[in-house]
Design a protein around this motif. Structure first.
Motif, PDB file in Angstrom:
ATOM      1  N   GLY A 123      44.432  42.922  31.429  1.00 54.29           N
ATOM      2  CA  GLY A 123      45.164  44.179  31.486  1.00 54.29           C
ATOM      3  C   GLY A 123      45.109  44.766  32.879  1.00 54.29           C
ATOM      4  O   GLY A 123      44.367  44.286  33.750  1.00 54.29           O
ATOM      5  N   PRO A 124      45.877  45.823  33.120  1.00 53.20           N
ATOM      6  CA  PRO A 124      45.951  46.419  34.461  1.00 53.20           C
ATOM      7  C   PRO A 124      44.697  47.167  34.886  1.00 53.20           C
ATOM      8  O   PRO A 124      44.620  47.641  36.024  1.00 53.20           O
ATOM      9  CB  PRO A 124      47.143  47.377  34.348  1.00 53.20           C
ATOM     10  CG  PRO A 124      47.229  47.698  32.885  1.00 53.20           C
ATOM     11  CD  PRO A 124      46.799  46.467  32.165  1.00 53.20           C
ATOM     12  N   HIS A 125      43.717  47.310  33.993  1.00 56.20           N
ATOM     13  CA  HIS A 125      42.472  47.986  34.347  1.00 56.20           C
ATOM     14  C   HIS A 125      41.380  47.001  34.760  1.00 56.20           C
ATOM     15  O   HIS A 125      40.268  47.423  35.104  1.00 56.20           O
ATOM     16  CB  HIS A 125      41.981  48.845  33.184  1.00 56.20           C
ATOM     17  CG  HIS A 125      41.812  48.104  31.893  1.00 56.20           C
ATOM     18  ND1 HIS A 125      42.512  46.960  31.596  1.00 56.20           N
ATOM     19  CD2 HIS A 125      41.012  48.339  30.823  1.00 56.20           C
ATOM     20  CE1 HIS A 125      42.164  46.539  30.401  1.00 56.20           C
ATOM     21  NE2 HIS A 125      41.252  47.352  29.914  1.00 56.20           N
ATOM     22  N   VAL A 126      41.676  45.707  34.747  1.00 56.86           N
ATOM     23  CA  VAL A 126      40.676  44.700  35.101  1.00 56.86           C
ATOM     24  C   VAL A 126      40.495  44.656  36.618  1.00 56.86           C
ATOM     25  O   VAL A 126      41.460  44.599  37.379  1.00 56.86           O
ATOM     26  CB  VAL A 126      41.067  43.315  34.561  1.00 56.86           C
ATOM     27  CG1 VAL A 126      40.137  42.230  35.101  1.00 56.86           C
ATOM     28  CG2 VAL A 126      41.041  43.322  33.031  1.00 56.86           C
ATOM     29  N   SER A 127      39.257  44.673  37.047  1.00 61.55           N
ATOM     30  CA  SER A 127      38.903  44.686  38.467  1.00 61.55           C
ATOM     31  C   SER A 127      39.482  43.492  39.215  1.00 61.55           C
ATOM     32  O   SER A 127      39.555  42.391  38.672  1.00 61.55           O
ATOM     33  CB  SER A 127      37.370  44.669  38.609  1.00 61.55           C
ATOM     34  OG  SER A 127      36.972  44.315  39.916  1.00 61.55           O
ATOM     35  N   PRO A 128      39.877  43.683  40.482  1.00 64.23           N
ATOM     36  CA  PRO A 128      40.350  42.553  41.282  1.00 64.23           C
ATOM     37  C   PRO A 128      39.229  41.626  41.737  1.00 64.23           C
ATOM     38  O   PRO A 128      39.501  40.554  42.280  1.00 64.23           O
ATOM     39  CB  PRO A 128      41.015  43.233  42.489  1.00 64.23           C
ATOM     40  CG  PRO A 128      40.335  44.545  42.609  1.00 64.23           C
ATOM     41  CD  PRO A 128      40.010  44.970  41.209  1.00 64.23           C
ATOM     42  N   GLY A 129      37.963  42.024  41.530  1.00 69.33           N
ATOM     43  CA  GLY A 129      36.868  41.131  41.905  1.00 69.33           C
ATOM     44  C   GLY A 129      35.659  41.881  42.424  1.00 69.33           C
ATOM     45  O   GLY A 129      35.513  43.093  42.237  1.00 69.33           O
ATOM     46  N   TYR A 130      34.783  41.134  43.076  1.00 67.23           N
ATOM     47  CA  TYR A 130      33.536  41.701  43.596  1.00 67.23           C
ATOM     48  C   TYR A 130      33.600  41.860  45.108  1.00 67.23           C
ATOM     49  O   TYR A 130      34.368  41.205  45.800  1.00 67.23           O
ATOM     50  CB  TYR A 130      32.349  40.818  43.200  1.00 67.23           C
ATOM     51  CG  TYR A 130      32.174  40.689  41.712  1.00 67.23           C
ATOM     52  CD1 TYR A 130      31.767  41.776  40.940  1.00 67.23           C
ATOM     53  CD2 TYR A 130      32.400  39.474  41.065  1.00 67.23           C
ATOM     54  CE1 TYR A 130      31.611  41.666  39.569  1.00 67.23           C
ATOM     55  CE2 TYR A 130      32.239  39.348  39.700  1.00 67.23           C
ATOM     56  CZ  TYR A 130      31.844  40.445  38.949  1.00 67.23           C
ATOM     57  OH  TYR A 130      31.695  40.328  37.592  1.00 67.23           O
ATOM     58  N   TRP A 131      32.730  42.712  45.598  1.00 71.33           N
ATOM     59  CA  TRP A 131      32.673  43.054  47.022  1.00 71.33           C
ATOM     60  C   TRP A 131      31.461  42.385  47.670  1.00 71.33           C
ATOM     61  O   TRP A 131      30.474  42.082  47.016  1.00 71.33           O
ATOM     62  CB  TRP A 131      32.569  44.580  47.141  1.00 71.33           C
ATOM     63  CG  TRP A 131      32.461  45.110  48.541  1.00 71.33           C
ATOM     64  CD1 TRP A 131      31.328  45.282  49.276  1.00 71.33           C
ATOM     65  CD2 TRP A 131      33.542  45.556  49.368  1.00 71.33           C
ATOM     66  NE1 TRP A 131      31.622  45.809  50.508  1.00 71.33           N
ATOM     67  CE2 TRP A 131      32.975  45.985  50.596  1.00 71.33           C
ATOM     68  CE3 TRP A 131      34.918  45.644  49.191  1.00 71.33           C
ATOM     69  CZ2 TRP A 131      33.743  46.498  51.635  1.00 71.33           C
ATOM     70  CZ3 TRP A 131      35.682  46.149  50.224  1.00 71.33           C
ATOM     71  CH2 TRP A 131      35.108  46.571  51.427  1.00 71.33           C
ATOM     72  N   GLY A 132      31.528  42.210  48.961  1.00 71.49           N
ATOM     73  CA  GLY A 132      30.354  41.828  49.729  1.00 71.49           C
ATOM     74  C   GLY A 132      29.784  40.475  49.376  1.00 71.49           C
ATOM     75  O   GLY A 132      30.504  39.479  49.258  1.00 71.49           O
TER      76      GLY A 132
END
Length: 531
Positions: free
Chosen positions: A360-369
């Motif tokens: 869905g459109p609320h799913v994170s694009p991924g992790y940082w760092g």
């Protein structure tokens, strides 16, 4: 959300500090703009990361909205975080600015450079608004990064989960849409804004128009309920259990049991409980009809307890990587034992091994760092949650965690959470962890509430508290089959806390750490003279 509310309903009451007078939507918008202007004056620009450490309050919320308004990125930090955890978050996120509740908290964030206190932010809110502010606000886009929320880290170093403006808006707005008129009421928000659940509920309250009293935590919430008289709350199960234990002082054991039985019958038949004038309902404010509960599993008897006094618990399910909300129970379609149906625009699937999948459109694009190479979403676009569940007529039922399912030496799969939830309801119990991986039977470590245990010992001289705890274990075992039941338990010294590293900041058990610290106790549970 703030500007839109101010344009549509300028005079409507919105956020309040504690039990104080709420700001109007127009005044909240003006204060957010003033804080955003102060940030720009201090050279905070779009894309900058701003670490924030402190308990929930109006200054936190103002800063939250102001940072997002100019396209900078909020990096929440739990007040209970250790120095090593804070160092990891500041270094990994690259936070160049920071804010903290107190001067002592500010010293903990000194690695970020200049650190502002919440008192300073409150003063900024009374300041001027820059004439070029609207240009900065207009430059922010839906898919720009809004927050980096570091996960609890139950099994290792926490990962920075990226949350966009779109992610947060979809999660908050669709939670409101799912629950009808629920958010058009009065609430007290005591969830930590350092957790994504607290963030989502804050923005849901702003979107839905609730009058929202911001409180630092559950100790401040409980005595305020009777005065604030909320119509709904958002809590984690741990808080619901604490409030239930508090309310026991107003009841006989028989009255509590009658309430649970009555409440469960109402919930099983989808009857809407009526608010009553009893002491428990009065302690909850007299008009509390609904509680949104998320973050962990909730024992059905606790849902029954609240329903017995006129309050329906609406279980929800989510995770940081989906900006909290995946499924939310709704007042008109609440089903006991489930976490509701997917919010609008969300798809939920079940993998072959039972894992819950989300898109869905609320799913994170991924992790940082440091975690940027890790992927939670597969090539087909499904977020792998790590939770195990089933879909029943569109309702999701969570049955366990993939990594927390115990497998005994006899090959029996055991979900520890339902057993732990039920044992923890006993007045003497502070916490409980079920063990049994690769062992012949299931057992449990139990910690006691120090104050209650001392009072019990004074009232029962010469008796072992284990005799009282046995009833809680027996009650938990009634939920499962014989091979899944707790065969032995051991009361251990100390407690599982955030401070000693045995609970995450969101109060989840750090199972590996507990098993290591209490390895001798676990070995004694499985000594050769036990069967």
């Amino acid at each position: 959300m703030v500007a839109a509310a101010a344009a549509r309903h300028p005079g409507r009451e919105t956020l309040a500090e504690g039990e104080g007078e709420p700001l109007t939507c127009a005044e909240l918008d003006r204060q957010v703009r003033a804080v955003a202007s102060a940030l720009l004056d201090r050279r905070v620009v779009a894309g900058d990361r701003v670490a924030v450490l402190g308990r929930t309050g109006l200054a936190w919320a103002l800063l939250d909205c102001a940072v997002l308004a100019i396209g900078a990125v909020v990096v929440p930090v739990y007040p209970t975080s250790s120095p090593a955890q804070i160092e990891h978050i500041l270094t990994d996120s690259g936070s160049a600015h920071a804010a903290a509740e107190t001067a002592d908290d500010a010293r903990r964030l000194r690695a970020a450079g200049e650190v502002w206190t919440f008192a300073e932010i409150s003063a900024w809110a009374r300041g001027p608004v820059r004439p070029d502010l609207d240009d900065h606000i207009a430059a922010v886009r839906a898919d720009d990064l809004a927050m980096i929320v570091y996960t609890s880290g139950t099994t290792g170093v926490s990962k920075g989960c990226m949350i966009t403006h779109r992610n947060m808006y979809v999660s908050a707005a669709n939670t409101v849409r799912q629950t009808g008129a629920l958010f058009d009421g009065v609430t007290a928000l005591a969830l930590p804004l350092s957790h994504v659940f607290g963030q989502t509920m804050l923005f849901a309250c702003l979107f839905g128009g609730a009058r929202t009293h911001l409180l630092p935590g559950i100790p401040e919430l409980v005595p305020a309920l009777a005065r604030l008289r909320p119509t709904f709350l958002s809590l984690i199960p741990y808080a619901l259990e604490k409030i239930r234990k508090h309310c026991r002082a107003l009841l006989t054991p028989e009255a509590e049991q009658d309430a649970v039985v009555t409440g469960l019958l109402r919930l099983q038949h989808a009857d809407a409980p009526e608010a009553s004038g009893d002491p428990v309902a009065a302690a909850l404010g007299g008009r509390l009809r609904y509680v949104i509960s998320g973050g962990a599993s909730l024992d059905d008897s606790t849902a029954g307890f609240y329903a017995g006094f006129g309050t329906v618990v609406l279980n929800c399910y989510g995770l940081t990587e989906a900006a909290t909300a995946v499924t939310v129970s709704a007042p008109r379609t609440n089903r006991l034992g489930t976490v509701g149906k997917p919010i609008p625009g969300t798809a939920v699937g079940i993998a072959a091994d039972g894992e819950v999948l989300v898109s869905g459109p609320h799913v994170s694009p991924g992790y940082w760092g440091a975690a940027r190479e890790q992927r939670a979403v597969d090539d087909a676009g499904w977020l792998h949650t790590g939770d195990v569940g089933v879909l029943e007529d569109g309702y999701l039922r969570i049955t366990g965690r993939k990594k927390e399912i115990l497998v005994t030496s006899g090959g029996k799969n055991v979900a520890p959470a339902p057993l732990e939830d039920r044992v923890r309801l006993h007045p003497l119990v502070s916490n409980c962890m079920v063990v049994g991986e690769g062992r012949a039977f299931v057992a449990a470590l139990v910690t006691l509430d120090a104050e209650r245990a001392e009072a019990w010992r004074l009232a029962h001289p010469g008796q072992d508290p284990a005799t009282a705890i046995q009833s809680a274990v027996d009650d938990a075992n009634s939920l499962v089959s014989r091979p899944e039941s707790i065969r032995e338990f051991r009361i251990v010294a100390g407690d599982f806390t955030v401070a000693n590293g045995l609970l995450t900041a969101s109060l989840k058990l750090r199972r590996a750490a507990i098993a290591e610290i209490y390895s001798t106790d676990i070995d004694l549970l499985y000594s050769t003279n036990r069967k």
